[in-house]
Motif scaffolding. Sequence first.
Motif, PDB file in Angstrom:
ATOM      1  N   MET A  95       0.839  -1.204   0.000  1.00  0.00           N
ATOM      2  CA  MET A  95       0.000   0.000   0.000  1.00  0.00           C
ATOM      3  C   MET A  95       0.863   1.239   0.000  1.00  0.00           C
ATOM      4  O   MET A  95       0.671   2.159  -0.797  1.00  0.00           O
ATOM      5  CB  MET A  95      -0.901   0.012   1.249  1.00  0.00           C
ATOM      6  CG  MET A  95      -2.106  -0.871   1.152  1.00  0.00           C
ATOM      7  SD  MET A  95      -3.398  -0.045   0.214  1.00  0.00           S
ATOM      8  CE  MET A  95      -4.783  -1.067   0.566  1.00  0.00           C
ATOM      9  N   GLN A  96       1.828   1.241   0.934  1.00  0.00           N
ATOM     10  CA  GLN A  96       2.702   2.400   1.072  1.00  0.00           C
ATOM     11  C   GLN A  96       3.401   2.706  -0.239  1.00  0.00           C
ATOM     12  O   GLN A  96       3.477   3.844  -0.688  1.00  0.00           O
ATOM     13  CB  GLN A  96       3.763   2.144   2.143  1.00  0.00           C
ATOM     14  CG  GLN A  96       3.257   2.370   3.555  1.00  0.00           C
ATOM     15  CD  GLN A  96       4.290   1.960   4.595  1.00  0.00           C
ATOM     16  OE1 GLN A  96       5.397   1.512   4.240  1.00  0.00           O
ATOM     17  NE2 GLN A  96       3.958   2.110   5.855  1.00  0.00           N
ATOM     18  N   LYS A  97       3.911   1.648  -0.852  1.00  0.00           N
ATOM     19  CA  LYS A  97       4.661   1.823  -2.108  1.00  0.00           C
ATOM     20  C   LYS A  97       3.756   2.416  -3.182  1.00  0.00           C
ATOM     21  O   LYS A  97       4.158   3.307  -3.946  1.00  0.00           O
ATOM     22  CB  LYS A  97       5.202   0.468  -2.542  1.00  0.00           C
ATOM     23  CG  LYS A  97       6.169   0.536  -3.695  1.00  0.00           C
ATOM     24  CD  LYS A  97       7.002  -0.741  -3.782  1.00  0.00           C
ATOM     25  CE  LYS A  97       7.729  -0.779  -5.124  1.00  0.00           C
ATOM     26  NZ  LYS A  97       7.570  -1.985  -5.884  1.00  0.00           N
ATOM     27  N   LEU A  98       2.526   1.912  -3.204  1.00  0.00           N
ATOM     28  CA  LEU A  98       1.577   2.354  -4.223  1.00  0.00           C
ATOM     29  C   LEU A  98       1.180   3.816  -4.010  1.00  0.00           C
ATOM     30  O   LEU A  98       1.094   4.592  -4.957  1.00  0.00           O
ATOM     31  CB  LEU A  98       0.338   1.458  -4.205  1.00  0.00           C
ATOM     32  CG  LEU A  98      -0.525   1.436  -5.455  1.00  0.00           C
ATOM     33  CD1 LEU A  98       0.317   1.157  -6.687  1.00  0.00           C
ATOM     34  CD2 LEU A  98      -1.600   0.378  -5.299  1.00  0.00           C
ATOM     35  N   ARG A 128      -4.991   4.514 -13.197  1.00  0.00           N
ATOM     36  CA  ARG A 128      -4.423   3.194 -12.994  1.00  0.00           C
ATOM     37  C   ARG A 128      -4.081   2.979 -11.534  1.00  0.00           C
ATOM     38  O   ARG A 128      -4.324   1.930 -10.962  1.00  0.00           O
ATOM     39  CB  ARG A 128      -3.166   3.044 -13.870  1.00  0.00           C
ATOM     40  CG  ARG A 128      -2.592   1.660 -13.795  1.00  0.00           C
ATOM     41  CD  ARG A 128      -1.629   1.386 -14.948  1.00  0.00           C
ATOM     42  NE  ARG A 128      -0.952   0.131 -14.675  1.00  0.00           N
ATOM     43  CZ  ARG A 128       0.188   0.014 -14.004  1.00  0.00           C
ATOM     44  NH1 ARG A 128       0.781   1.075 -13.599  1.00  0.00           N
ATOM     45  NH2 ARG A 128       0.730  -1.143 -13.753  1.00  0.00           N
ATOM     46  N   LYS A 129      -3.528   4.044 -10.878  1.00  0.00           N
ATOM     47  CA  LYS A 129      -3.175   3.924  -9.467  1.00  0.00           C
ATOM     48  C   LYS A 129      -4.425   3.651  -8.646  1.00  0.00           C
ATOM     49  O   LYS A 129      -4.419   2.798  -7.751  1.00  0.00           O
ATOM     50  CB  LYS A 129      -2.495   5.215  -8.995  1.00  0.00           C
ATOM     51  CG  LYS A 129      -2.268   5.261  -7.495  1.00  0.00           C
ATOM     52  CD  LYS A 129      -1.577   6.566  -7.104  1.00  0.00           C
ATOM     53  CE  LYS A 129      -1.701   6.804  -5.607  1.00  0.00           C
ATOM     54  NZ  LYS A 129      -0.970   8.028  -5.218  1.00  0.00           N
ATOM     55  N   GLU A 130      -5.502   4.353  -8.977  1.00  0.00           N
ATOM     56  CA  GLU A 130      -6.758   4.156  -8.261  1.00  0.00           C
ATOM     57  C   GLU A 130      -7.236   2.706  -8.384  1.00  0.00           C
ATOM     58  O   GLU A 130      -7.616   2.077  -7.402  1.00  0.00           O
ATOM     59  CB  GLU A 130      -7.847   5.087  -8.816  1.00  0.00           C
ATOM     60  CG  GLU A 130      -7.847   6.470  -8.220  1.00  0.00           C
ATOM     61  CD  GLU A 130      -7.804   6.426  -6.701  1.00  0.00           C
ATOM     62  OE1 GLU A 130      -6.849   6.985  -6.120  1.00  0.00           O
ATOM     63  OE2 GLU A 130      -8.701   5.806  -6.085  1.00  0.00           O
ATOM     64  N   ASP A 131      -7.207   2.182  -9.641  1.00  0.00           N
ATOM     65  CA  ASP A 131      -7.639   0.801  -9.870  1.00  0.00           C
ATOM     66  C   ASP A 131      -6.798  -0.172  -9.055  1.00  0.00           C
ATOM     67  O   ASP A 131      -7.320  -1.077  -8.403  1.00  0.00           O
ATOM     68  CB  ASP A 131      -7.484   0.441 -11.350  1.00  0.00           C
ATOM     69  CG  ASP A 131      -8.584   1.076 -12.197  1.00  0.00           C
ATOM     70  OD1 ASP A 131      -8.409   1.158 -13.425  1.00  0.00           O
ATOM     71  OD2 ASP A 131      -9.614   1.473 -11.609  1.00  0.00           O
ATOM     72  N   LYS A 165      -7.041  -3.342  -1.983  1.00  0.00           N
ATOM     73  CA  LYS A 165      -7.974  -3.318  -0.855  1.00  0.00           C
ATOM     74  C   LYS A 165      -8.839  -4.559  -0.848  1.00  0.00           C
ATOM     75  O   LYS A 165      -9.045  -5.196   0.183  1.00  0.00           O
ATOM     76  CB  LYS A 165      -8.861  -2.066  -0.938  1.00  0.00           C
ATOM     77  CG  LYS A 165      -8.191  -0.781  -0.546  1.00  0.00           C
ATOM     78  CD  LYS A 165      -9.213   0.260  -0.037  1.00  0.00           C
ATOM     79  CE  LYS A 165      -8.500   1.548   0.396  1.00  0.00           C
ATOM     80  NZ  LYS A 165      -8.349   2.513  -0.724  1.00  0.00           N
ATOM     81  N   LYS A 166      -9.327  -4.943  -2.058  1.00  0.00           N
ATOM     82  CA  LYS A 166     -10.181  -6.130  -2.162  1.00  0.00           C
ATOM     83  C   LYS A 166      -9.430  -7.372  -1.688  1.00  0.00           C
ATOM     84  O   LYS A 166      -9.945  -8.181  -0.933  1.00  0.00           O
ATOM     85  CB  LYS A 166     -10.613  -6.343  -3.625  1.00  0.00           C
ATOM     86  CG  LYS A 166     -11.862  -5.644  -4.045  1.00  0.00           C
ATOM     87  CD  LYS A 166     -12.634  -6.495  -5.064  1.00  0.00           C
ATOM     88  CE  LYS A 166     -13.797  -5.725  -5.643  1.00  0.00           C
ATOM     89  NZ  LYS A 166     -13.448  -5.010  -6.883  1.00  0.00           N
ATOM     90  N   GLN A 167      -8.184  -7.513  -2.170  1.00  0.00           N
ATOM     91  CA  GLN A 167      -7.385  -8.678  -1.779  1.00  0.00           C
ATOM     92  C   GLN A 167      -7.226  -8.730  -0.267  1.00  0.00           C
ATOM     93  O   GLN A 167      -7.354  -9.778   0.355  1.00  0.00           O
ATOM     94  CB  GLN A 167      -5.985  -8.599  -2.402  1.00  0.00           C
ATOM     95  CG  GLN A 167      -5.899  -9.112  -3.818  1.00  0.00           C
ATOM     96  CD  GLN A 167      -4.483  -8.975  -4.346  1.00  0.00           C
ATOM     97  OE1 GLN A 167      -3.523  -9.310  -3.642  1.00  0.00           O
ATOM     98  NE2 GLN A 167      -4.347  -8.488  -5.549  1.00  0.00           N
ATOM     99  N   ARG A 168      -6.952  -7.559   0.305  1.00  0.00           N
ATOM    100  CA  ARG A 168      -6.716  -7.520   1.744  1.00  0.00           C
ATOM    101  C   ARG A 168      -7.971  -7.929   2.507  1.00  0.00           C
ATOM    102  O   ARG A 168      -7.912  -8.661   3.479  1.00  0.00           O
ATOM    103  CB  ARG A 168      -6.247  -6.143   2.184  1.00  0.00           C
ATOM    104  CG  ARG A 168      -5.688  -6.182   3.606  1.00  0.00           C
ATOM    105  CD  ARG A 168      -4.876  -4.979   3.941  1.00  0.00           C
ATOM    106  NE  ARG A 168      -5.676  -3.762   3.934  1.00  0.00           N
ATOM    107  CZ  ARG A 168      -5.194  -2.581   4.285  1.00  0.00           C
ATOM    108  NH1 ARG A 168      -3.932  -2.462   4.655  1.00  0.00           N
ATOM    109  NH2 ARG A 168      -5.949  -1.517   4.255  1.00  0.00           N
ATOM    110  N   GLU A 169      -9.124  -7.465   2.001  1.00  0.00           N
ATOM    111  CA  GLU A 169     -10.389  -7.845   2.638  1.00  0.00           C
ATOM    112  C   GLU A 169     -10.566  -9.354   2.597  1.00  0.00           C
ATOM    113  O   GLU A 169     -11.003  -9.966   3.556  1.00  0.00           O
ATOM    114  CB  GLU A 169     -11.576  -7.201   1.912  1.00  0.00           C
ATOM    115  CG  GLU A 169     -11.945  -5.842   2.416  1.00  0.00           C
ATOM    116  CD  GLU A 169     -12.960  -5.176   1.491  1.00  0.00           C
ATOM    117  OE1 GLU A 169     -12.777  -3.993   1.162  1.00  0.00           O
ATOM    118  OE2 GLU A 169     -13.925  -5.881   1.085  1.00  0.00           O
TER     119      GLU A 169
END
Lengths: 383, 402
Positions: free
Chosen positions: A236-239, A247-250, A256-260
């Motif tokens: 996340m931090q890197k992003l 693209r960054k937003e996507d 976030k989805k993966q983390r959930e």
Amino acid sequence: MSGCPFSGKEYQFKITYSTTEEEDDSQRGIDKAAKGGLIYGKYLQLDKILNAQALESEKRHSKSHDEHLFIVTHQAYELWFKQVLWELDSVRELFIQNHVPDERNMLKVVSRIHRITVILKLLVNQFAVLETMTPLDFFDFREYLFPASGFQSLQFRLLEIKVGVADNRRVPYNRQHYRENFHGQESEDLLRSEQEPSLLQLVEKWLERTPGLEEDGFNFWGKLQANIEEGFKLKMQKLEKEPDSERKEDMLQDLKKQREGFTSLFDSNHHDDLLRKGERRLSYKGLQGALMIYFYREELQFQIPFQLLNSLMEVDTLMNKWRYHHVCMVHRMIGSKAGTGGSSGYHYLRSTIGDRYKVFVDLFNLTTYLVPRDWVPKIEPQH
Amino acid sequence: MSGCPYFQRRHQLINKLDEEVDDSQEGTNKASKGGIIYGDYLQLDKIVTSQLLQSELKGNKIHDEHLFIVTHQAYELWFKQILWELDSVREIFISGHVRDERNMLKVNTRIHRIVMVLRLLVDQFAVLETMTALDFYDFREYLSPASGFQSLQFRLLENKIGVCDSGRVPYNRRHYRDNFKGQESELLLRSEQEPTLLQLVEKWLERTPGLEEDGFNFWGKLQTNIFEGIRKEREATEKMPDSEFKEEKMDELNKQKDLFVSLFDEKRHEHLLSKGERRLSYKALQGALMIYFYREEPRFQVPFQLLTSLMDIDTFMTKWRYNHVCMVHRMIGSKTGTGGSSGYLYLRSTVSDRYKVFVDLFNLATFLVPRDWVPKLSPNEHPFLYTAECCDSSYFSSDDSD
């Protein structure tokens, strides 16, 4: 002039195969069997096996040639079902007798489960033989079969139950009616199989005992959770540091989805909820054990267990393929007619395809949670 | 996101799954009302209670013996099925019903079915191969002297297809009858005396329309065309400037000429017949080649499929023998067989063309020629192409030939 020089005994030729008539070692030997003792036919009780084909169409004076194939095919299936049950019960027994902690027995377990998959593969291929019968030829004798139906195959039900098909996962028609077909001794056998531990239950207990799960020991689950959280945090931090863009937003959304998804993995209440619904079949701890074996499969003590997990998934896959082949063939043979046992036939069978009858469904779903190798907690050699 | 495929739609799915009573779930359970039951129909009481482990009988139960028994029983069940199909086809030929060409579909279907079963039997070795040599060793001693040599159905199968007694390898020829007594011995003898599939197909091939010397005269025309074709190629090659390539080409053409000279040499064919290297009569060979060349004519399409299936039978029987050899070698190395033969070495000697019944059909591929050398056929000139024989008054489309 006929092909065979010996037919009709017109010619007294001696056929000479000049090179192979040599009496080399391969042609030596005596005939032992002629002296008495155990004979092949008696050993295999062929007098029973080969005298068990009575065509109903013949009894009704309308002998249908293809009915013999129909009978023999089903008998071959039932012979192999018996063999699968023989292997399955022996493996269940090893677990039940608690012989499995002796890791030397694991080779036996894995070999026998693998053998079951080889047999199931043969049984899937066997449909091609029955498919040489046309629906028109089947039509000629089907009327004589009512109400006999595959629903009355005791061994098939025992197989389902002993592997671990859950009663509440059976499709409604199946759940309602499958016991009614069996009476007396058969009904008792069926009941007993439902009450005894299934392969799924035994494997679950075994998975719960996977070394490395102990919270006061290696604590695989705790370490994994920590690593995953750390991993996501870093990503996340890197992003975030990237310049803003669509693209960054996507990518942020994806992350976030993966983390959930992983958060739900570590939510034991969520797991128990799905367990109740029957969408998961293994206990939470069993699931942890399986994931541990996946991640550390190359460690010596996990190599064979990993093979076992793969073979268990193979059993599910092949059972499903068997059901699918069966459906396709039935559709071709009887279209939309009802089955001889009274079900809706093809439509009923089609409803049994899919995840409902998949016993080791959790093993398949675990691949959702694979992570990069460096997120996996390191094992020190002394563990 | 959770791996569970039902996760996102779980609410809908709970309701749907539990209350789904769509058409697929409709029906009543008929079987509980009485009538013929699956288990009785299939006589499962016999099938499923026929597995008695010798090792258990001798007080030393070995787990893998059950697999050994069931595998062999499955093989014998399928042998019975093959014999059922084979005998029905032989009957169609023997009774003369095969002359009504509408019966060819049945013949073809059943021979193809035999091929499908053989295919399964070749695959079936993979199951027994899950037994290790070490596990087999634990119970093998209890089996002696039972042996596959005593499989009556396997011998009947060989004989009825057309394996010739003199074609059997010496040990086989010497001993294969010894294993059978009484009723079984009679059955075996009868299978040697009754017309085999090979003999019946041979007679059928001899009747191939177009062979008549005073009719289309396929063989005469073919011979003319082939030697004319070779002659022309020779002339063309002669005209080329000398070179290594030209020499090689002339060499090839000479070889080709010799080959075809031998094809049209009836005496040579009789000689090879007597040696067992050919199995079909000269006329039958011509019939087969005719069907190959004219396979696309409607009348020959199904016959062509039949010839292909007959070769498949040989192919799969050979593959079966080979798979058997490989497995035995793995299981017992160079030990002798329980029946007394040399074991692996004996079996290996049976994987050969000696047991290939329709060997001539395979060898016909040696004599293929360019399409334009094949004598021309035209429906106008040659009505036999589309007039099938259907004169068998006993034929009904639903008639069962048994």
